[in-house]
Design a protein around this motif. Structure first.
Motif, PDB file in Angstrom:
ATOM      1  N   SER A 443      59.795  46.422  37.469  1.00 35.97           N
ATOM      2  CA  SER A 443      61.168  45.916  37.508  1.00 35.97           C
ATOM      3  C   SER A 443      61.671  45.517  36.125  1.00 35.97           C
ATOM      4  N   ALA A 444      60.785  45.012  35.263  1.00 32.35           N
ATOM      5  CA  ALA A 444      61.222  44.630  33.915  1.00 32.35           C
ATOM      6  C   ALA A 444      61.709  45.850  33.142  1.00 32.35           C
ATOM      7  N   THR A 445      61.037  46.959  33.328  1.00 33.05           N
ATOM      8  CA  THR A 445      61.453  48.187  32.652  1.00 33.05           C
ATOM      9  C   THR A 445      62.832  48.632  33.133  1.00 33.05           C
ATOM     10  N   LYS A 446      63.062  48.509  34.448  1.00 33.62           N
ATOM     11  CA  LYS A 446      64.358  48.907  35.007  1.00 33.62           C
ATOM     12  C   LYS A 446      65.473  47.940  34.595  1.00 33.62           C
ATOM     13  N   LYS A 447      65.151  46.657  34.593  1.00 36.70           N
ATOM     14  CA  LYS A 447      66.189  45.653  34.371  1.00 36.70           C
ATOM     15  C   LYS A 447      66.454  45.373  32.892  1.00 36.70           C
ATOM     16  N   LEU A 448      65.439  45.575  32.054  1.00 33.75           N
ATOM     17  CA  LEU A 448      65.586  45.258  30.632  1.00 33.75           C
ATOM     18  C   LEU A 448      65.568  46.487  29.737  1.00 33.75           C
ATOM     19  N   GLY A 449      65.070  47.586  30.249  1.00 31.49           N
ATOM     20  CA  GLY A 449      64.856  48.758  29.417  1.00 31.49           C
ATOM     21  C   GLY A 449      63.452  48.736  28.835  1.00 31.49           C
ATOM     22  N   ILE A 450      62.916  49.899  28.519  1.00 26.79           N
ATOM     23  CA  ILE A 450      61.517  50.007  28.082  1.00 26.79           C
ATOM     24  C   ILE A 450      61.258  49.176  26.828  1.00 26.79           C
ATOM     25  N   ASP A 451      62.124  49.276  25.848  1.00 28.28           N
ATOM     26  CA  ASP A 451      61.882  48.612  24.561  1.00 28.28           C
ATOM     27  C   ASP A 451      61.843  47.099  24.704  1.00 28.28           C
ATOM     28  N   ARG A 452      62.833  46.511  25.356  1.00 29.54           N
ATOM     29  CA  ARG A 452      62.864  45.055  25.539  1.00 29.54           C
ATOM     30  C   ARG A 452      61.682  44.575  26.372  1.00 29.54           C
ATOM     31  N   ALA A 453      61.385  45.307  27.428  1.00 28.49           N
ATOM     32  CA  ALA A 453      60.283  44.906  28.303  1.00 28.49           C
ATOM     33  C   ALA A 453      58.953  44.943  27.556  1.00 28.49           C
ATOM     34  N   GLN A 454      58.736  45.976  26.751  1.00 27.60           N
ATOM     35  CA  GLN A 454      57.469  46.116  26.022  1.00 27.60           C
ATOM     36  C   GLN A 454      57.300  45.060  24.939  1.00 27.60           C
ATOM     37  N   LYS A 455      58.380  44.700  24.297  1.00 32.43           N
ATOM     38  CA  LYS A 455      58.280  43.796  23.152  1.00 32.43           C
ATOM     39  C   LYS A 455      58.200  42.322  23.535  1.00 32.43           C
ATOM     40  N   GLY A 456      58.733  41.965  24.697  1.00 35.68           N
ATOM     41  CA  GLY A 456      58.872  40.534  24.953  1.00 35.68           C
ATOM     42  C   GLY A 456      58.287  39.977  26.224  1.00 35.68           C
ATOM     43  N   SER A 457      57.502  40.767  26.978  1.00 41.19           N
ATOM     44  CA  SER A 457      57.088  40.333  28.312  1.00 41.19           C
ATOM     45  C   SER A 457      55.640  39.836  28.366  1.00 41.19           C
ATOM     46  N   TYR A 458      55.460  38.644  28.875  1.00 45.15           N
ATOM     47  CA  TYR A 458      54.128  38.080  29.124  1.00 45.15           C
ATOM     48  C   TYR A 458      53.249  38.155  27.869  1.00 45.15           C
ATOM     49  N   LEU A 459      53.688  37.477  26.836  1.00 43.24           N
ATOM     50  CA  LEU A 459      53.039  37.574  25.525  1.00 43.24           C
ATOM     51  C   LEU A 459      51.890  36.564  25.389  1.00 43.24           C
ATOM     52  N   PHE A 460      50.880  36.715  26.228  1.00 41.58           N
ATOM     53  CA  PHE A 460      49.786  35.753  26.280  1.00 41.58           C
ATOM     54  C   PHE A 460      49.015  35.674  24.964  1.00 41.58           C
ATOM     55  N   ARG A 461      48.622  36.834  24.449  1.00 40.81           N
ATOM     56  CA  ARG A 461      47.823  36.814  23.221  1.00 40.81           C
ATOM     57  C   ARG A 461      48.657  36.326  22.038  1.00 40.81           C
ATOM     58  N   SER A 462      49.910  36.713  21.982  1.00 41.44           N
ATOM     59  CA  SER A 462      50.774  36.254  20.889  1.00 41.44           C
ATOM     60  C   SER A 462      50.921  34.741  20.903  1.00 41.44           C
ATOM     61  N   LEU A 463      51.026  34.159  22.102  1.00 39.24           N
ATOM     62  CA  LEU A 463      51.128  32.703  22.208  1.00 39.24           C
ATOM     63  C   LEU A 463      49.850  32.029  21.712  1.00 39.24           C
ATOM     64  N   LEU A 464      48.693  32.543  22.127  1.00 45.51           N
ATOM     65  CA  LEU A 464      47.428  31.966  21.664  1.00 45.51           C
ATOM     66  C   LEU A 464      47.252  32.147  20.165  1.00 45.51           C
ATOM     67  N   ALA A 465      47.613  33.308  19.645  1.00 42.54           N
ATOM     68  CA  ALA A 465      47.468  33.578  18.212  1.00 42.54           C
ATOM     69  C   ALA A 465      48.364  32.677  17.383  1.00 42.54           C
ATOM     70  N   SER A 466      49.412  32.150  17.997  1.00 42.89           N
ATOM     71  CA  SER A 466      50.338  31.242  17.305  1.00 42.89           C
ATOM     72  C   SER A 466      49.978  29.780  17.542  1.00 42.89           C
ATOM     73  N   ASN A 467      48.747  29.545  18.037  1.00 43.55           N
ATOM     74  CA  ASN A 467      48.272  28.188  18.352  1.00 43.55           C
ATOM     75  C   ASN A 467      49.033  27.548  19.498  1.00 43.55           C
ATOM     76  N   GLY A 468      49.617  28.390  20.334  1.00 50.47           N
ATOM     77  CA  GLY A 468      50.213  27.871  21.552  1.00 50.47           C
ATOM     78  C   GLY A 468      49.121  27.565  22.564  1.00 50.47           C
ATOM     79  N   GLN A 469      49.442  26.710  23.529  1.00 49.95           N
ATOM     80  CA  GLN A 469      48.468  26.356  24.554  1.00 49.95           C
ATOM     81  C   GLN A 469      48.856  27.016  25.864  1.00 49.95           C
ATOM     82  N   LEU A 470      47.934  27.790  26.431  1.00 48.52           N
ATOM     83  CA  LEU A 470      48.170  28.456  27.704  1.00 48.52           C
ATOM     84  C   LEU A 470      47.566  27.668  28.846  1.00 48.52           C
ATOM     85  N   ALA A 471      48.337  27.507  29.907  1.00 52.75           N
ATOM     86  CA  ALA A 471      47.825  26.944  31.149  1.00 52.75           C
ATOM     87  C   ALA A 471      48.180  27.933  32.247  1.00 52.75           C
ATOM     88  N   PHE A 472      47.168  28.452  32.936  1.00 56.95           N
ATOM     89  CA  PHE A 472      47.390  29.490  33.939  1.00 56.95           C
ATOM     90  C   PHE A 472      47.622  28.884  35.321  1.00 56.95           C
TER      91      PHE A 472
END
Length: 573
Positions: A443-472
């Motif tokens: 649905s993200a691909t349909k609603k946002l387009g491939i490029d937006r969906a690929q670049k900005g969706s569920y960025l778990f590793r990027s958050l951790l790499a930026s010293n963000g804290q993940l809680a699942f």
């Protein structure tokens, strides 16, 4: 000098004679308990993942009075085995700390278990058939309630009242979408609620209409309030039964603690969370019926009520109930096209989503909550909504000064390129739900387009790499409570029917995912001094998995829950 030696010798002789006359002291456990207290339970011959960096792995663990006494190899623990100690030989099986689900609607989930279940329905005919089955078991005039539907599973077409009107002529119907941000009412329900062609859209909500202006039956976000007020209140007994059902379900999945954000969503009454606290949680606690630990969040608008309660009773009400903080909404959801984005939806070029509360109100309520030390958690899904909340949090920090806040953003699903770094810089918890990406990949691909969906969706590793804290967490009942499924999803990111990962650069390691469901999840709600790791002194909540090899868990992602222990006592099965 000789006289002095004579006196000393005589004194020594007397002392020795007295000692010799005393009965011999036999070793007993009571006298030795100050050195080696006896354990109630010893787990041995296991592969224990502690989530404690000082000793990440062990093969044995001693438990006493509901808390971890010692963790290590068996030789370091065997002196704690006494006559009353139960020894549990796991024959090499894996043990992990009890999972913490960082975002659930616990009583809502328990209620849904007894209603029309539409999760996973992939055809219109089956949708209608489920409602028809419910009609047979419902008295005329009574509400038919349920939910969990996902229109993306049958191609994207949104349901309409006409789908079920013919089979529900005498029953009002309300069926919420899986994300809780949209629902379907039949014509009987619309009439009861007074929703007509002339009804106006409320702030932060939408009455979906045909081109004629007639309502289709769909209500989005705060527009749901127009109908929810007509649904009879759920009885106290039903809610208590829902807690029991939900708790058993959580234990079956290895969850020993949840962060419950309550029966609160756009359009719902702020009273529900407080009624459940008084009628259900306090009752269950005083009656000895609590089975899992809960950290409760209440509507942001009621911050003063929560502050007064914490001032009176403290943040820890018992070993089962913790008073967490306050929660609000910034936007809606992707599936309902109401998450707030910088760019419009690809399938609705004039729609950017909804902001469900104005900036000034949200800032003032957050400032007030923060001044009295409350933790704040705000729902944000779209990239613009996430940035709005981060901007607002930064303003609060600047105004109220520095302290350990652990402010949270719930979901953080779609982020602008620079946003992950802001989570780390500001120390914001990203409370995310891995299983949602399985539903959103298409649905993200349909609603946002491939490029937006690929670049900005569920960025778990990027958050951790930026010293963000993940809680699942799960957001149950939006997705099922299932930490093992969430771990597999975060590691592999392969949606149903796909052969490859969706955004593979954002996959996580097993250690990262385990931490996000244990220690990081505990830290995200200020419970890390008692929960989140199998460390001496902490509560002995742990899970035994069906596997004896970490490779099986990593490669197959197919482990299951064999047993769940809460406070050192087996709670499942």
């Amino acid at each position: 000098m000789n006289n002095f030696l004579t006196v000393v010798s005589a004194s020594v002789a007397v002392v020795l004679a007295i000692i010799a006359s005393l009965p011999l002291l036999k070793p007993n456990h009571q006298l030795l308990s100050w050195r080696s207290p006896m354990a109630d339970l010893v787990v041995k011959n296991a592969k224990i993942y502690t989530s404690d960096e000082s000793l990440p792995f062990a093969d044995s663990m001693a438990v006493r009075s509901g808390r971890v006494l010692r963790v290590g190899n068996y030789s370091s623990i065997k002196d704690m085995v006494g006559d009353g100690t139960k020894e549990l030989d796991l024959m090499g099986k894996i043990v992990v700390p009890g999972f913490i689900d960082s975002h659930v609607h616990l009583i809502s989930g328990g209620l849904q278990m007894a209603r029309v279940e539409l999760r996973g329905v992939s055809q219109k005919d089956k949708f209608v058939r489920r409602v028809k089955e419910a009609v047979r078991n419902t008295n005329q005039g009574s509400w038919i309630l349920g939910g969990g539907w996902n229109n993306d599973l049958w191609g994207g077409e949104l349901p309409m009242a006409s789908w079920v009107d013919d089979i529900t002529p005498y029953n009002p119907v309300w069926l919420s979408r899986m994300d809780g941000h949209m629902g379907l009412a039949n014509s009987v329900a619309l009439k009861l609620a007074g929703i007509t062609t002339s009804s106006e859209d409320p702030n932060g909500g939408t009455i979906v209409r045909f081109t004629s202006g007639e309502p289709t039956g769909l209500l989005i976000d705060s527009a749901m309030k127009l109908l929810l007020l007509s649904i009879p209140e759920v009885s106290v007994e039903e809610r208590r039964e829902a807690l029991s059902r939900a708790s058993n379900h959580a234990l079956m999945r290895g969850v020993t603690t949840v962060v419950d954000v309550g029966r609160y969503f756009p359009g719902a009454s702020v009273k529900h969370s407080w009624e459940d606290f008084s009628d259900v949680y306090k009752w269950a606690d005083s009656s000895g019926k609590m089975m899992i630990r809960v950290c409760l969040f209440f509507p942001l608008e009621t911050w003063l009520q929560l502050h007064n309660l914490i001032t009176k009773v403290g943040r820890t009400m018992s070993q089962w109930i913790y008073l967490g903080g306050v929660k609000a909404f910034a936007d809606g959801s992707l599936g309902s096209n109401s998450a707030l984005f910088y760019e419009p939806y690809a399938d609705e070029p004039h729609n950017y989503g909804l902001q469900v509360i104005d900036n000034e109100s949200l800032l003032n309520l957050t400032l007030a909550s923060d001044r009295v030390g409350l933790q704040v958690a705000i729902h944000a899904i779209g990239d613009r909504a996430n940035d709005l909340i981060l901007d607002m949090y930064e303003s609060v920090f600047s105004t109220n000064g520095v302290r350990d806040r652990r402010f949270r953003i719930e979901h953080a699903q779609h982020l602008a390129p620079e946003t992950p770094a802001r989570f780390g810089k500001l120390g914001i918890v990203a409370s995310v739900q891995p299983e949602h990406l399985l539903d959103d990949a298409e649905s993200a691909t349909k609603k946002l387009g491939i490029d937006r969906a690929q670049k900005g969706s569920y960025l778990f590793r990027s958050l951790l790499a930026s010293n963000g804290q993940l809680a699942f967490g799960s957001d149950w009942p939006v997705a099922d409570i299932n930490p093992l499924g969430g771990i597999k999803t975060a590691m592999k990111r392969i949606p149903p029917g796909w052969d490859i990962a969706w955004i593979p650069s954002e996959t996580l390691s097993l250690n990262d995912t385990l931490k996000a469901f244990t220690l990081s999840a505990a830290r995200a709600c200020f419970l890390d001094s008692d929960l989140g790791s199998l460390s001496p002194g902490k509560l002995a909540d742990f899970v035994i998995l069906s596997r004896d090899s970490w490779d099986d868990v990593v490669v197959e992602g197919s482990a299951s829950i064999e047993a769940t222990y809460v406070g050192g006592v087996q709670a499942y099965p």
